[in-house]
Design an enzyme around this catalytic site. Structure first.
Site, PDB file in Angstrom:
ATOM      1  N   ASN A 174      37.655 -18.979   2.105  1.00 12.60           N
ATOM      2  CA  ASN A 174      38.250 -18.009   1.114  1.00 12.60           C
ATOM      3  C   ASN A 174      38.706 -16.998   1.816  1.00 12.60           C
ATOM      4  OD1 ASN A 174      38.734 -16.309  -1.061  1.00 12.60           O
ATOM      5  ND2 ASN A 174      36.621 -16.514  -1.919  1.00 12.60           N
ATOM      6  N   ARG A 188      39.753 -22.271  -1.047  1.00 10.94           N
ATOM      7  CA  ARG A 188      39.905 -21.530  -2.194  1.00 10.94           C
ATOM      8  C   ARG A 188      41.309 -20.827  -2.384  1.00 10.94           C
ATOM      9  NH1 ARG A 188      38.558 -15.707  -4.420  1.00 10.94           N
ATOM     10  NH2 ARG A 188      39.131 -16.159  -6.763  1.00 10.94           N
ATOM     11  N   HIS A 248      39.164 -17.595 -12.001  1.00 11.11           N
ATOM     12  CA  HIS A 248      37.912 -17.842 -12.006  1.00 11.11           C
ATOM     13  C   HIS A 248      37.643 -19.366 -12.472  1.00 11.11           C
ATOM     14  CE1 HIS A 248      36.446 -13.328 -12.491  1.00 11.11           C
ATOM     15  NE2 HIS A 248      36.709 -13.433 -11.177  1.00 11.11           N
ATOM     16  N   ARG A 287      39.650  -2.985 -12.666  1.00 12.83           N
ATOM     17  CA  ARG A 287      40.784  -3.330 -13.226  1.00 12.83           C
ATOM     18  C   ARG A 287      40.330  -3.255 -14.759  1.00 12.83           C
ATOM     19  NH1 ARG A 287      40.259  -9.065 -11.257  1.00 12.83           N
ATOM     20  NH2 ARG A 287      41.175  -8.928  -9.034  1.00 12.83           N
ATOM     21  N   GLU A 301      30.848 -21.241  -6.732  1.00  9.64           N
ATOM     22  CA  GLU A 301      32.168 -21.785  -6.196  1.00  9.64           C
ATOM     23  C   GLU A 301      32.133 -22.564  -4.939  1.00  9.64           C
ATOM     24  OE1 GLU A 301      33.210 -17.613  -7.446  1.00  9.64           O
ATOM     25  OE2 GLU A 301      35.029 -18.263  -8.026  1.00  9.64           O
TER      26      GLU A 301
END
Ligand code: AMP
Length: 411
Positions: free
Chosen positions: A7, A98, A187, A249, A393
Site C-alpha cells: 500500500n 492497494r 474503502h 476531512r 483489507e
C-alpha cells in the site's frame, strides 16, 4: 503461497507478507508473517517491521531514495536470519497492490498487465493524490520482483454495483459523460471484507436478501449499505471527501460554502483542497486533534469544542444509518470497523442511543467489553444484529491476488 501486499503513499510504504491458499481461505485463517511500515522515502527512511509469529519488531533507518529501494530493503529485512520469514524473493508467489481508484473500468481485482496499467494511469486525472503513488509501488515491485504476478485491488471496485440513482450528482449530465463526475465510493475493500464477515457472523452468508450497513470509522470514515453482498450506496463520492465527518476531512458540505471561503480568504485551489482534506473534520471543529481518543479525553475535561466535534461526528453517522435503513427497506445487521469503530464503545453508544424503536439496541456490557475483536454488541433476540467486526483489507488483497494467480473465482 506467500503474498506481498503493498500500500504505497507518496513517501510511505505499508506492507504485509501473508501466507494464504485455498485451505486457509476456507478456514478463514489470517496468517500475517510480517507487517511493515516505511516512512520518509526519498531521504532517511524509517523502517518498522513487526513479525507477529515471533513477537519481534525490527527497526532501522536507511537512506532510501525511492519506492523501489524501499521494497528491496524491506525484502532484505524479511530475509535476515533474525526474521527469516522469507528465504529468497522467489518465495513470493504474488504481489497485491492497494489501488485507490479504478474508475468505472474496474469492478473487481485484476492481474496487472500493460493495458491495466494504462487504465490505472488514466485515472490519475480524477485521483491525482492517490493513484500515482500506487503505480509507483507497482513499478517498484515489478523491478524488485521480476516475473512475479501482481494484482491490483481497487478501493472503488466494490461500489461499482451502485445504481445510477445513487451515484449521479444533480449536475448537468454532460459533466458525467465528459469528465466522469459521479460518486465512486472508497474503502471498498474494507466494506467488502466487513460485510462478508458480518454475513457470516449472523449465519446468513450468501443470503441475497440480507440487508447490512457497514461503518468504517478510522481516520477516514465511510458507511455503506449492502444488500446480498452488493454495495448499493456509500457515503464517499467523487473523492474520499464526501460523507461522514472524518479526522481531518469535512465530509458533506454545501459546495457554495467552499466557494465563498475561497473568495473571502483569497484561497487558491491547492489551499482549499488542503483546508477541506487536512484541516477540517474533527481537527478543524475541535481545534484539539484529529484523534478520537484525544478528543474524548478533552471532552471529559470539559472542552466544549471537543464535545461539539464528537457530537457532529456521531450525529452525522446516525443520520446516514437512518438514510441507509430507508435505502435498504429495513436492516438485518450493522457492523462497526476501523480504529474508532472497533475500539470506541462510547462512540458506538452515542451514535445508536435511543434508536430501539428502529430495532437498533446496544447491550451496554457487551459494548463496553468489545474492544478490537469481533463481538456482538446488541442484545440476544434484537431485530438488528449489531457487531464489532475488525477490518482486514490486507488479507482480502492477499486472497484476491492468490485467487487471481491460481485461476480461482474471486469470492
Ligand atoms: P484507523 O485509521 O483505522 O487506524 O483509525 C484511527 C482512528 O482510530 C483515530 O482517530 C484514533 O483516535 C481512533 N482510535 C483508536 N483507538 C481508539 C480508542 N480506543 N478509542 C477511540 N478512538 C480510537
Amino acid at each position: 503461497m506467500k503474498v506481498l501486499v503493498l500500500n504505497c503513499g507518496s513517501s510511505s510504504l505499508k506492507f504485509q507478507l501473508i501466507e494464504t491458499d485455498q485451505e486457509r481461505i476456507a478456514r478463514d485463517e489470517d496468517l500475517a508473517l510480517a507487517r511493515g511500515l516505511v516512512d520518509n522515502i526519498g531521504s532517511d527512511a524509517v523502517f518498522k517491521v513487526e513479525l507477529p509469529g515471533r513477537g519481534v519488531t525490527l527497526r532501522e533507518t536507511a537512506e532510501v531514495l525511492d519506492h523501489k529501494a524501499a521494497v528491496v530493503r524491506a525484502l532484505e529485512l524479511l530475509m535476515r536470519p533474525d526474521a527469516a520469514v522469507l528465504s529468497g524473493s522467489a518465495d513470493i508467489g504474488a504481489v497485491g497492490h492497494r489501488v485507490v481508484h479504478g474508475g468505472e473500468r474496474f469492478s473487481a481485482s485484476v492481474l496487472i498487465d500493460d493495458e491495466v496499467l494504462r487504465a490505472i494511469e488514466s485515472c490519475f486525472d480524477i485521483a491525482p493524490l492517490h493513484n500515482p503513488p500506487n503505480v509507483k509501488g507497482y513499478r517498484a515491485a515489478r523491478e524488485a520482483l521480476p516475473g512475479v504476478p501482481q494484482a491490483a485491488v481497487f478501493d472503488t471496485a466494490f461500489h461499482q454495483t451502485l445504481p445510477a440513482k445513487a451515484y449521479l450528482y444533480g449536475l448537468p449530465y454532460v459533466l458525467y459523460e465528459r469528465h466522469g463526475i459521479r460518486r465512486y465510493g472508497f474503502h471498498g475493500t474494507s466494506h467488502r471484507y466487513v460485510s462478508a464477515r458480518l454475513a457470516r457472523h449472523v449465519g446468513r452468508e450468501k443470503d441475497p436478501s440480507l440487508r447490512v450497513i457497514t461503518c468504517h470509522l478510522g481516520n477516514g470514515c465511510s458507511i455503506t449499505a449492502v444488500r446480498g453482498g452488493r454495495s448499493i450506496d456509500t457515503s464517499m463520492g467523487f473523492t474520499p471527501l464526501e460523507g461522514l465527518l472524518m479526522g481531518t476531512r469535512s465530509g458533506d458540505l454545501d459546495p457554495a460554502a467552499a466557494l465563498h471561503v475561497m473568495r473571502k480568504e483569497e484561497l487558491g485551489e491547492r489551499e482549499v483542497q488542503a483546508l477541506l482534506n487536512k484541516h477540517s473534520g474533527l481537527l478543524g471543529l475541535s481545534g484539539v486533534s484529529n484523534d478520537m481518543r484525544a478528543l474524548l479525553e478533552a471532552e471529559a475535561k470539559g472542552n466544549p469544542r471537543a464535545k461539539v466535534a464528537i457530537d457532529v461526528f456521531c450525529y452525522r453517522l446516525r443520520k446516514y444509518i437512518g438514510a441507509y435503513m430507508a435505502t435498504l427497506g429495513g436492516l438485518d445487521a450493522l457492523a462497526f470497523a476501523g480504529g474508532i469503530g472497533e475500539n470506541s464503545a462510547p462512540i458506538r453508544e452515542r451514535t445508536l442511543h435511543g434508536l430501539e424503536a428502529l430495532g437498533l439496541a446496544v447491550d451496554p456490557g457487551r459494548n463496553a467489553g468489545a474492544n478490537g475483536a469481533e463481538a456482538r454488541i446488541s442484545p440476544d433476540g434484537s431485530p438488528v444484529a449489531i457487531a464489532v467486526i475488525p477490518t482486514n483489507e490486507e488479507l482480502l488483497i492477499a486472497r484476491d491476488a492468490y485467487r487471481l494467480v491460481a485461476g480461482l473465482p474471486l469470492a
